[in-house]
Design a protein around this motif. Structure first.
Motif, PDB file in Angstrom:
ATOM      1  N   ARG A 166       1.665  11.784   2.992  1.00  0.00           N
ATOM      2  CA  ARG A 166       1.614  11.559   4.436  1.00  0.00           C
ATOM      3  C   ARG A 166       0.464  10.619   4.778  1.00  0.00           C
ATOM      4  O   ARG A 166      -0.640  10.778   4.280  1.00  0.00           O
ATOM      5  CB  ARG A 166       1.404  12.890   5.157  1.00  0.00           C
ATOM      6  CG  ARG A 166       2.542  13.869   4.867  1.00  0.00           C
ATOM      7  CD  ARG A 166       2.659  14.960   5.885  1.00  0.00           C
ATOM      8  NE  ARG A 166       3.009  14.392   7.182  1.00  0.00           N
ATOM      9  CZ  ARG A 166       2.388  14.706   8.306  1.00  0.00           C
ATOM     10  NH1 ARG A 166       1.416  15.569   8.318  1.00  0.00           N
ATOM     11  NH2 ARG A 166       2.766  14.156   9.442  1.00  0.00           N
ATOM     12  N   GLN A 167       0.744   9.673   5.633  1.00  0.00           N
ATOM     13  CA  GLN A 167      -0.250   8.680   6.045  1.00  0.00           C
ATOM     14  C   GLN A 167      -1.509   9.346   6.611  1.00  0.00           C
ATOM     15  O   GLN A 167      -2.619   8.944   6.307  1.00  0.00           O
ATOM     16  CB  GLN A 167       0.370   7.737   7.090  1.00  0.00           C
ATOM     17  CG  GLN A 167      -0.566   6.663   7.591  1.00  0.00           C
ATOM     18  CD  GLN A 167      -0.714   5.515   6.625  1.00  0.00           C
ATOM     19  OE1 GLN A 167       0.209   5.225   5.889  1.00  0.00           O
ATOM     20  NE2 GLN A 167      -1.849   4.875   6.641  1.00  0.00           N
ATOM     21  N   ALA A 168      -1.321  10.384   7.421  1.00  0.00           N
ATOM     22  CA  ALA A 168      -2.446  11.019   8.113  1.00  0.00           C
ATOM     23  C   ALA A 168      -3.424  11.695   7.153  1.00  0.00           C
ATOM     24  O   ALA A 168      -4.623  11.782   7.449  1.00  0.00           O
ATOM     25  CB  ALA A 168      -1.919  12.038   9.121  1.00  0.00           C
ATOM     26  N   ALA A 188       1.062   4.067  -2.867  1.00  0.00           N
ATOM     27  CA  ALA A 188       0.825   5.475  -2.518  1.00  0.00           C
ATOM     28  C   ALA A 188       1.945   6.358  -3.050  1.00  0.00           C
ATOM     29  O   ALA A 188       1.687   7.417  -3.636  1.00  0.00           O
ATOM     30  CB  ALA A 188       0.690   5.632  -1.009  1.00  0.00           C
ATOM     31  N   TYR A 189       3.187   5.939  -2.875  1.00  0.00           N
ATOM     32  CA  TYR A 189       4.313   6.748  -3.364  1.00  0.00           C
ATOM     33  C   TYR A 189       4.378   6.770  -4.884  1.00  0.00           C
ATOM     34  O   TYR A 189       4.802   7.772  -5.472  1.00  0.00           O
ATOM     35  CB  TYR A 189       5.622   6.288  -2.759  1.00  0.00           C
ATOM     36  CG  TYR A 189       5.745   6.653  -1.291  1.00  0.00           C
ATOM     37  CD1 TYR A 189       5.302   7.884  -0.813  1.00  0.00           C
ATOM     38  CD2 TYR A 189       6.291   5.777  -0.373  1.00  0.00           C
ATOM     39  CE1 TYR A 189       5.404   8.227   0.520  1.00  0.00           C
ATOM     40  CE2 TYR A 189       6.402   6.114   0.964  1.00  0.00           C
ATOM     41  CZ  TYR A 189       5.953   7.345   1.406  1.00  0.00           C
ATOM     42  OH  TYR A 189       6.060   7.677   2.722  1.00  0.00           O
ATOM     43  N   ARG A 215      -3.626  10.892   3.722  1.00  0.00           N
ATOM     44  CA  ARG A 215      -3.672  10.125   2.469  1.00  0.00           C
ATOM     45  C   ARG A 215      -5.096   9.977   1.928  1.00  0.00           C
ATOM     46  O   ARG A 215      -5.312  10.065   0.719  1.00  0.00           O
ATOM     47  CB  ARG A 215      -3.041   8.757   2.689  1.00  0.00           C
ATOM     48  CG  ARG A 215      -2.786   8.017   1.400  1.00  0.00           C
ATOM     49  CD  ARG A 215      -1.810   6.901   1.599  1.00  0.00           C
ATOM     50  NE  ARG A 215      -0.481   7.461   1.824  1.00  0.00           N
ATOM     51  CZ  ARG A 215       0.493   6.821   2.452  1.00  0.00           C
ATOM     52  NH1 ARG A 215       0.299   5.607   2.910  1.00  0.00           N
ATOM     53  NH2 ARG A 215       1.659   7.385   2.618  1.00  0.00           N
ATOM     54  N   THR A 216      -6.073   9.785   2.789  1.00  0.00           N
ATOM     55  CA  THR A 216      -7.450   9.618   2.326  1.00  0.00           C
ATOM     56  C   THR A 216      -7.961  10.897   1.665  1.00  0.00           C
ATOM     57  O   THR A 216      -8.559  10.851   0.588  1.00  0.00           O
ATOM     58  CB  THR A 216      -8.371   9.221   3.494  1.00  0.00           C
ATOM     59  OG1 THR A 216      -7.886   8.003   4.055  1.00  0.00           O
ATOM     60  CG2 THR A 216      -9.803   9.018   3.033  1.00  0.00           C
ATOM     61  N   LYS A 264       0.829  -1.213   0.000  1.00  0.00           N
ATOM     62  CA  LYS A 264       0.000   0.000   0.000  1.00  0.00           C
ATOM     63  C   LYS A 264       0.862   1.261   0.000  1.00  0.00           C
ATOM     64  O   LYS A 264       0.542   2.239  -0.668  1.00  0.00           O
ATOM     65  CB  LYS A 264      -0.924   0.025   1.221  1.00  0.00           C
ATOM     66  CG  LYS A 264      -2.089  -0.921   1.142  1.00  0.00           C
ATOM     67  CD  LYS A 264      -2.962  -0.766   2.360  1.00  0.00           C
ATOM     68  CE  LYS A 264      -4.126  -1.720   2.323  1.00  0.00           C
ATOM     69  NZ  LYS A 264      -4.985  -1.563   3.499  1.00  0.00           N
ATOM     70  N   GLN A 265       1.963   1.213   0.732  1.00  0.00           N
ATOM     71  CA  GLN A 265       2.838   2.374   0.792  1.00  0.00           C
ATOM     72  C   GLN A 265       3.564   2.574  -0.539  1.00  0.00           C
ATOM     73  O   GLN A 265       3.720   3.701  -1.009  1.00  0.00           O
ATOM     74  CB  GLN A 265       3.845   2.227   1.921  1.00  0.00           C
ATOM     75  CG  GLN A 265       4.607   3.485   2.210  1.00  0.00           C
ATOM     76  CD  GLN A 265       5.367   3.404   3.508  1.00  0.00           C
ATOM     77  OE1 GLN A 265       5.297   2.424   4.229  1.00  0.00           O
ATOM     78  NE2 GLN A 265       6.102   4.451   3.805  1.00  0.00           N
TER      79      GLN A 265
END
Length: 81
Positions: free
Chosen positions: A62-64, A11-12, A66-67, A7-8
């Motif tokens: 950023r994970q926080a 995302a990148y 990402r949505t 997933k990461q």
């Protein structure tokens, strides 16, 4: 070697895709500005698109946030009817 979740990595990859798209739209070579004109958008609209793409890339990095970044990216990439 460190295990990086798929997933990461995805995302990148999307972050990279949107950064490249943002640069292309902000710098807007003649072919891109001609496409925007053909679609009926004003001359300055490529700056809006590029800025939104860059914003979504920053948010997706950023994970926080990402949505929210993903939702913005989905709105940008929605097909025209």
């Amino acid at each position: 070697m460190r295990n990086v979740p798929a997933k990461q990595i995805l995302a990148y990859a999307l972050v990279g895709f949107f950064i490249i798209g943002a640069i292309g739209n902000i710098l807007a070579p003649k072919t891109i500005t001609e496409e925007y004109a053909r679609w009926g958008y004003p001359d300055w609209f490529h700056f809006v698109t590029g800025s939104l793409e860059l914003t979504s890339a920053i948010l997706m990095a950023r994970q926080a946030s990402r949505t929210i970044g993903s939702l913005l990216a989905a709105c940008i990439m929605r097909p025209q009817s």
